[in-house]
Motif scaffolding. Structure first.
Motif, PDB file in Angstrom:
ATOM      1  N   ASP A   7       0.835  -1.205   0.000  1.00 51.08           N
ATOM      2  CA  ASP A   7       0.000   0.000   0.000  1.00 51.08           C
ATOM      3  C   ASP A   7       0.870   1.255   0.000  1.00 51.08           C
ATOM      4  O   ASP A   7       0.578   2.233  -0.699  1.00 51.08           O
ATOM      5  N   LEU A   8       1.945   1.233   0.787  1.00 51.05           N
ATOM      6  CA  LEU A   8       2.853   2.381   0.845  1.00 51.05           C
ATOM      7  C   LEU A   8       3.589   2.561  -0.485  1.00 51.05           C
ATOM      8  O   LEU A   8       3.786   3.694  -0.949  1.00 51.05           O
ATOM      9  N   VAL A   9       3.986   1.450  -1.091  1.00 46.75           N
ATOM     10  CA  VAL A   9       4.655   1.511  -2.402  1.00 46.75           C
ATOM     11  C   VAL A   9       3.735   2.158  -3.428  1.00 46.75           C
ATOM     12  O   VAL A   9       4.160   3.015  -4.221  1.00 46.75           O
ATOM     13  N   GLN A  10       2.466   1.776  -3.411  1.00 41.53           N
ATOM     14  CA  GLN A  10       1.509   2.360  -4.347  1.00 41.53           C
ATOM     15  C   GLN A  10       1.333   3.854  -4.090  1.00 41.53           C
ATOM     16  O   GLN A  10       1.233   4.653  -5.031  1.00 41.53           O
ATOM     17  N   ARG A  11       1.352   4.245  -2.836  1.00 44.17           N
ATOM     18  CA  ARG A  11       1.229   5.670  -2.493  1.00 44.17           C
ATOM     19  C   ARG A  11       2.433   6.446  -3.013  1.00 44.17           C
ATOM     20  O   ARG A  11       2.285   7.542  -3.567  1.00 44.17           O
ATOM     21  N   ILE A  12       3.623   5.894  -2.831  1.00 49.44           N
ATOM     22  CA  ILE A  12       4.838   6.554  -3.328  1.00 49.44           C
ATOM     23  C   ILE A  12       4.785   6.649  -4.846  1.00 49.44           C
ATOM     24  O   ILE A  12       5.122   7.683  -5.435  1.00 49.44           O
ATOM     25  N   ARG A  57      13.652  -4.971  -6.393  1.00 54.81           N
ATOM     26  CA  ARG A  57      13.466  -4.139  -7.577  1.00 54.81           C
ATOM     27  C   ARG A  57      13.152  -2.732  -7.091  1.00 54.81           C
ATOM     28  O   ARG A  57      12.188  -2.533  -6.341  1.00 54.81           O
ATOM     29  N   LEU A  58      13.984  -1.774  -7.499  1.00 49.52           N
ATOM     30  CA  LEU A  58      13.849  -0.396  -7.056  1.00 49.52           C
ATOM     31  C   LEU A  58      13.397   0.502  -8.184  1.00 49.52           C
ATOM     32  O   LEU A  58      13.791   0.306  -9.333  1.00 49.52           O
ATOM     33  N   ALA A  59      12.597   1.499  -7.827  1.00 44.37           N
ATOM     34  CA  ALA A  59      12.173   2.547  -8.764  1.00 44.37           C
ATOM     35  C   ALA A  59      12.608   3.895  -8.208  1.00 44.37           C
ATOM     36  O   ALA A  59      12.894   4.022  -7.011  1.00 44.37           O
ATOM     37  N   PHE A  60      12.659   4.897  -9.067  1.00 41.13           N
ATOM     38  CA  PHE A  60      13.028   6.248  -8.640  1.00 41.13           C
ATOM     39  C   PHE A  60      11.775   7.024  -8.261  1.00 41.13           C
ATOM     40  O   PHE A  60      10.800   7.073  -9.023  1.00 41.13           O
ATOM     41  N   PRO A  63      14.818  12.514  -8.606  1.00 37.70           N
ATOM     42  CA  PRO A  63      16.160  12.342  -9.178  1.00 37.70           C
ATOM     43  C   PRO A  63      17.159  11.704  -8.218  1.00 37.70           C
ATOM     44  O   PRO A  63      18.096  11.038  -8.654  1.00 37.70           O
ATOM     45  N   GLU A  64      16.948  11.883  -6.883  1.00 37.67           N
ATOM     46  CA  GLU A  64      17.938  11.371  -5.929  1.00 37.67           C
ATOM     47  C   GLU A  64      17.427  10.249  -5.024  1.00 37.67           C
ATOM     48  O   GLU A  64      18.217   9.622  -4.319  1.00 37.67           O
ATOM     49  N   ASP A  65      16.136   9.977  -5.018  1.00 38.13           N
ATOM     50  CA  ASP A  65      15.578   8.990  -4.092  1.00 38.13           C
ATOM     51  C   ASP A  65      15.004   7.786  -4.819  1.00 38.13           C
ATOM     52  O   ASP A  65      14.305   7.928  -5.819  1.00 38.13           O
ATOM     53  N   VAL A  66      15.271   6.597  -4.280  1.00 42.27           N
ATOM     54  CA  VAL A  66      14.696   5.361  -4.804  1.00 42.27           C
ATOM     55  C   VAL A  66      13.831   4.722  -3.727  1.00 42.27           C
ATOM     56  O   VAL A  66      13.952   5.031  -2.542  1.00 42.27           O
ATOM     57  N   TYR A  67      12.957   3.833  -4.163  1.00 45.46           N
ATOM     58  CA  TYR A  67      12.138   3.084  -3.203  1.00 45.46           C
ATOM     59  C   TYR A  67      11.969   1.656  -3.711  1.00 45.46           C
ATOM     60  O   TYR A  67      12.010   1.395  -4.917  1.00 45.46           O
TER      61      TYR A  67
END
Length: 279
Positions: A7-12, A57-60, A63-67
């Motif tokens: 749920d948090l990933v979807q929010r980000i 698996r990470l997404a941006f 420009p400086e933060d990934v999740y």
């Protein structure tokens, strides 16, 4: 725990603002966490060692933060390639991964779907060179050419791009990709962006404590990993909604100092450090 994390990933994902080049761009890698063999027999790694491997698996988000978009937990003995189908699965997306995930047999399947990739190959890899492209003199790009991978008896049918460049220490890197329309420099920068996942691993291990576990079962270990990722995602959301220009580490340090104070104090501190609007 996993549901809260997703749920948090979807929010980000909905509120993130990555640069155009990185919107359909993902980094894939794995990190190993050693465990006590006596306590974690289900995670046997070697004769005298145990461990788990976290495949990310990470997404941006900016420009400086990934999740972390997703994570798979396996015993450490599992090869990175076993998670390739799970982590590299969305057509139209470019995935960057290191040699541990390389599977030449998948390259043709990726090209046909199409799934884009940028990865590194060994200098001794079986490569059939087709033709070279011109490179600028003095550039960090040493070679730009079109190739086919595999031996004569087992050659892959799709033409790929091979780029030779150098890392920050001046060591040679051989990159292979099916992004044929980009410049060699853009592809090189894509691969260099992979370093973001190394920083992410370091951050997790140092600041949200996933190097030692309270429970002994595989489920307990996975739950603690998700708790750590939930904490990371909440910090990132705080940074996004406050528009704070400080690093995630600085935001975390302020939180630790103000943990037992009114939360409004921490939030006001974040919003006082907002990015100035572009003029």
């Amino acid at each position: 725990m996993q549901r809260v994390f997703m749920d948090l990933v979807q929010r980000i994902r909905l509120c993130s603002l990555p640069p155009a080049m990185k919107r359909d761009f993902r980094i894939v890698d794995a990190t190993t966490i050693p465990l006590c063999l006596h306590t974690y027999k289900w995670a046997t790694f070697r004769e005298t060692k145990a461990g788990v491997k976290l495949h990310f698996r990470l997404a941006f988000a900016s420009p400086e933060d990934v999740y972390p978009e997703t994570v798979q937990l396996t015993p450490a003995r599992a090869h990175d390639r076993t998670q390739l189908d799970t982590l590299v699965d969305k057509p139209g997306t470019t995935y960057v991964f290191d040699r541990g995930f390389v599977d030449y047999a998948k390259f043709d399947a990726f090209c046909e779907r199409p799934i884009f990739f940028v990865t590194r190959v060994k200098k001794k890899a079986a490569i059939r060179y087709l033709f070279d492209c011109p490179v600028s003199e003095g550039s960090s790009i040493k070679k730009d050419c079109y190739v086919q991978m595999g031996t004569q008896q087992n050659r892959k049918k799709h033409v790929l791009r091979l780029i030779e460049t150098t890392d920050s220490q001046g060591n040679s890197l051989l990159l292979i990709t099916n992004r044929l329309e980009l410049s060699a420099q853009e592809i090189s920068e894509m691969y260099r962006s992979r370093w973001a996942i190394e920083i992410f691993f370091k951050w997790l291990k140092q600041h949200v404590k996933i190097t030692s576990f309270y429970g002994k079962s595989q489920e307990a270990v996975l739950n603690q990993v998700f708790i750590a990722l939930i904490a990371f995602c909440l910090l990132l959301l705080a940074k996004i909604f406050s528009a704070c220009q400080e690093s995630l580490l600085q935001i975390y340090r302020w939180l630790r100092v103000l943990l037992w104070e009114d939360s409004q104090i921490w939030w006001e501190l974040l919003t006082s450090k907002r990015r100035k609007p572009d003029t």
